[in-house]
Each structure stands twice: as structure tokens, then as C-alpha cells.
Design a protein around this motif. Structure first.
Motif, PDB file in Angstrom:
ATOM      1  N   PHE A  38       0.836  -1.199   0.000  1.00 12.76           N
ATOM      2  CA  PHE A  38       0.000   0.000   0.000  1.00 12.76           C
ATOM      3  C   PHE A  38       0.869   1.247   0.000  1.00 12.76           C
ATOM      4  N   SER A  39       0.255   2.349  -0.364  1.00  8.92           N
ATOM      5  CA  SER A  39       0.953   3.622  -0.453  1.00  8.92           C
ATOM      6  C   SER A  39       0.974   4.322   0.899  1.00  8.92           C
ATOM      7  N   PRO A  40       2.059   5.015   1.220  1.00  5.59           N
ATOM      8  CA  PRO A  40       2.083   5.829   2.433  1.00  5.59           C
ATOM      9  C   PRO A  40       0.949   6.852   2.436  1.00  5.59           C
ATOM     10  N   LEU A  41       0.566   7.297   1.256  1.00  8.67           N
ATOM     11  CA  LEU A  41      -0.509   8.280   1.120  1.00  8.67           C
ATOM     12  C   LEU A  41      -1.811   7.778   1.735  1.00  8.67           C
ATOM     13  N   ASP A  42      -2.040   6.461   1.705  1.00  8.80           N
ATOM     14  CA  ASP A  42      -3.253   5.884   2.301  1.00  8.80           C
ATOM     15  C   ASP A  42      -3.362   6.261   3.782  1.00  8.80           C
ATOM     16  N   ILE A  43      -2.248   6.246   4.481  1.00 12.81           N
ATOM     17  CA  ILE A  43      -2.233   6.554   5.907  1.00 12.81           C
ATOM     18  C   ILE A  43      -2.133   8.060   6.131  1.00 12.81           C
ATOM     19  N   MET A  45      -3.286  10.468   4.379  1.00 10.61           N
ATOM     20  CA  MET A  45      -4.581  11.114   4.160  1.00 10.61           C
ATOM     21  C   MET A  45      -5.477  10.968   5.392  1.00 10.61           C
ATOM     22  N   VAL A  46      -5.419   9.829   6.070  1.00  9.24           N
ATOM     23  CA  VAL A  46      -6.224   9.621   7.282  1.00  9.24           C
ATOM     24  C   VAL A  46      -5.703  10.515   8.410  1.00  9.24           C
ATOM     25  N   ILE A  47      -4.400  10.604   8.562  1.00  9.22           N
ATOM     26  CA  ILE A  47      -3.817  11.475   9.587  1.00  9.22           C
ATOM     27  C   ILE A  47      -4.221  12.924   9.322  1.00  9.22           C
ATOM     28  N   ASN A  48      -4.153  13.339   8.066  1.00  8.81           N
ATOM     29  CA  ASN A  48      -4.431  14.725   7.702  1.00  8.81           C
ATOM     30  C   ASN A  48      -5.903  15.105   7.842  1.00  8.81           C
ATOM     31  N   GLU A  49      -6.770  14.120   8.100  1.00  8.28           N
ATOM     32  CA  GLU A  49      -8.181  14.418   8.397  1.00  8.28           C
ATOM     33  C   GLU A  49      -8.316  15.161   9.728  1.00  8.28           C
ATOM     34  N   LEU A  50      -7.365  14.950  10.620  1.00 12.13           N
ATOM     35  CA  LEU A  50      -7.420  15.576  11.937  1.00 12.13           C
ATOM     36  C   LEU A  50      -7.183  17.079  11.805  1.00 12.13           C
ATOM     37  N   GLU A  51      -8.066  17.849  12.410  1.00 11.67           N
ATOM     38  CA  GLU A  51      -8.066  19.303  12.271  1.00 11.67           C
ATOM     39  C   GLU A  51      -6.743  19.957  12.671  1.00 11.67           C
ATOM     40  N   THR A  57       3.953  12.591   7.426  1.00 13.75           N
ATOM     41  CA  THR A  57       4.706  11.682   6.559  1.00 13.75           C
ATOM     42  C   THR A  57       4.865  10.370   7.320  1.00 13.75           C
ATOM     43  N   VAL A  58       4.642   9.260   6.637  1.00  9.98           N
ATOM     44  CA  VAL A  58       4.852   7.963   7.276  1.00  9.98           C
ATOM     45  C   VAL A  58       6.011   7.247   6.594  1.00  9.98           C
ATOM     46  N   VAL A  59       6.769   6.536   7.411  1.00 17.05           N
ATOM     47  CA  VAL A  59       7.919   5.781   6.918  1.00 17.05           C
ATOM     48  C   VAL A  59       7.966   4.432   7.613  1.00 17.05           C
ATOM     49  N   GLU A  83      -0.014  12.254  20.429  1.00 16.06           N
ATOM     50  CA  GLU A  83       0.433  11.182  19.542  1.00 16.06           C
ATOM     51  C   GLU A  83      -0.513   9.993  19.621  1.00 16.06           C
ATOM     52  N   LYS A  84      -1.010   9.700  20.822  1.00 16.07           N
ATOM     53  CA  LYS A  84      -1.956   8.604  21.002  1.00 16.07           C
ATOM     54  C   LYS A  84      -3.254   8.864  20.232  1.00 16.07           C
ATOM     55  N   MET A  85      -3.715  10.116  20.214  1.00 14.16           N
ATOM     56  CA  MET A  85      -4.936  10.455  19.480  1.00 14.16           C
ATOM     57  C   MET A  85      -4.766  10.168  17.981  1.00 14.16           C
ATOM     58  N   ILE A  86      -3.575  10.433  17.472  1.00 19.81           N
ATOM     59  CA  ILE A  86      -3.308  10.170  16.050  1.00 19.81           C
ATOM     60  C   ILE A  86      -3.338   8.666  15.791  1.00 19.81           C
ATOM     61  N   VAL A  87      -2.635   7.904  16.611  1.00 18.28           N
ATOM     62  CA  VAL A  87      -2.585   6.449  16.438  1.00 18.28           C
ATOM     63  C   VAL A  87      -3.993   5.865  16.533  1.00 18.28           C
ATOM     64  N   ASP A  88      -4.758   6.287  17.537  1.00 19.17           N
ATOM     65  CA  ASP A  88      -6.121   5.773  17.711  1.00 19.17           C
ATOM     66  C   ASP A  88      -7.002   6.113  16.513  1.00 19.17           C
ATOM     67  N   HIS A  89      -6.873   7.335  15.999  1.00 18.24           N
ATOM     68  CA  HIS A  89      -7.672   7.753  14.841  1.00 18.24           C
ATOM     69  C   HIS A  89      -7.348   6.897  13.624  1.00 18.24           C
ATOM     70  N   VAL A  90      -6.069   6.754  13.346  1.00 13.89           N
ATOM     71  CA  VAL A  90      -5.660   5.965  12.172  1.00 13.89           C
ATOM     72  C   VAL A  90      -6.087   4.515  12.333  1.00 13.89           C
TER      73      VAL A  90
END
Length: 136
Positions: A38-43, A45-51, A57-59, A83-90
Motif C-alpha cells: 500500500f501507499s504511504p498516502l493511504d495513511i 490522508m487519514v492522519i491529515n483528516e485531523l483538524e 509523513t509515514v515511513v 500522539e496517542k490520538m493520532i494512532v487511535d484515529h488511524v
């Protein structure tokens, strides 16, 4: 290289209904986990949904043939985002093989090339150090 009438660049993209070409990513940047690609963009884009996220960038850190995904995030000044909020959201929005198993980490900026592209390799080295520190 031209093959079957197509010019192969290593880019991944699509044509829309009007015939416009959209380039999304490079094949060399694709991530893999337990046989799925899968593309890093897949993840991202989900992170960038957060206001409160300005950029992400994911690596990967590759362990036994699978990529452990780490996210580096620039958040808005004064944000209460954790950071936990990001992980939980994704992890609540993606398939199992796309989960942020390496975690999310805040940075002030991304290392950039002269042309303004994120230097993923430098972030990958940083992710490797984080992984090694967390798995001593």
C-alpha cells in the motif's frame, strides 16, 4: 523504459474520466505488511483528516519482511492533539495491515530536498532509532 506502449517511470497514478493523469506516489515508496502492499498516502490522508494536523509523513522500519509504520506529524501551534490520538484515529479507520504499529511522533518540520520534497530516508533513519530504543 517503454514497454507495451507505456513509458514506465516507477510512478503510480490514475486517469480520471476526462483523461487527465494524476500521479500519486512512487512504487519504491510503497509499504508492505504481511504480504499486502500500500501507499504511504493511504495513511497520510487519514492522519491529515485531523483538524490540528498541518502535515504528516509515514515511513517504515522493516522487520522480518514487514514494515512497521511510523508517522511523523507537524501539528498546529497550541494544539492539544496527542500522539496517542493520532494512532487511535488511524487504527480505527484503516485495515489491520495499515495500522500505525510504530506510533506517531511530533516534529517541528520535515527535512526537505532543494525542490521541497520530504527526505523520507532521513525520517526512516529517525524511525529506526526510535524502534531500536523501544525494543532494547
Amino acid at each position: 523504459v517503454i514497454k507495451d506502449g507505456w513509458f514506465h517511470t516507477g510512478d503510480v497514478g490514475y486517469f480520471d474520466e476526462e483523461g487527465h493523469l494524476f500521479v500519486l506516489d512512487r512504487r519504491v515508496n510503497f509499504l508492505r505488511y504481511q504480504g499486502s502492499h500500500f501507499s504511504p498516502l493511504d495513511i497520510e490522508m487519514v492522519i491529515n483528516e485531523l483538524e490540528d494536523v498541518m502535515a504528516s509523513t509515514v515511513v517504515p522500519v522493516t522487520i522480518l519482511g514487514s514494515d512497521i509504520i511510523h508517522a511523523f506529524v507537524i501539528k498546529k501551534p497550541g494544539s492539544k492533539l496527542s500522539e496517542k490520538m493520532i494512532v487511535d484515529h488511524v487504527n480505527s479507520r484503516v485495515s489491520d495491515y495499515k495500522k500505525l504499529r510504530g506510533g506517531a511522533y511530533f516534529v517541528d518540520n520535515f527535512p526537505l530536498t532543494i525542490s521541497g520534497k520530504v527526505m523520507r530516508y532521513e525520517l526512516k533513519v529517525k524511525a529506526q532509532k526510535i524502534y531500536e530504543e523501544n525494543h532494547k
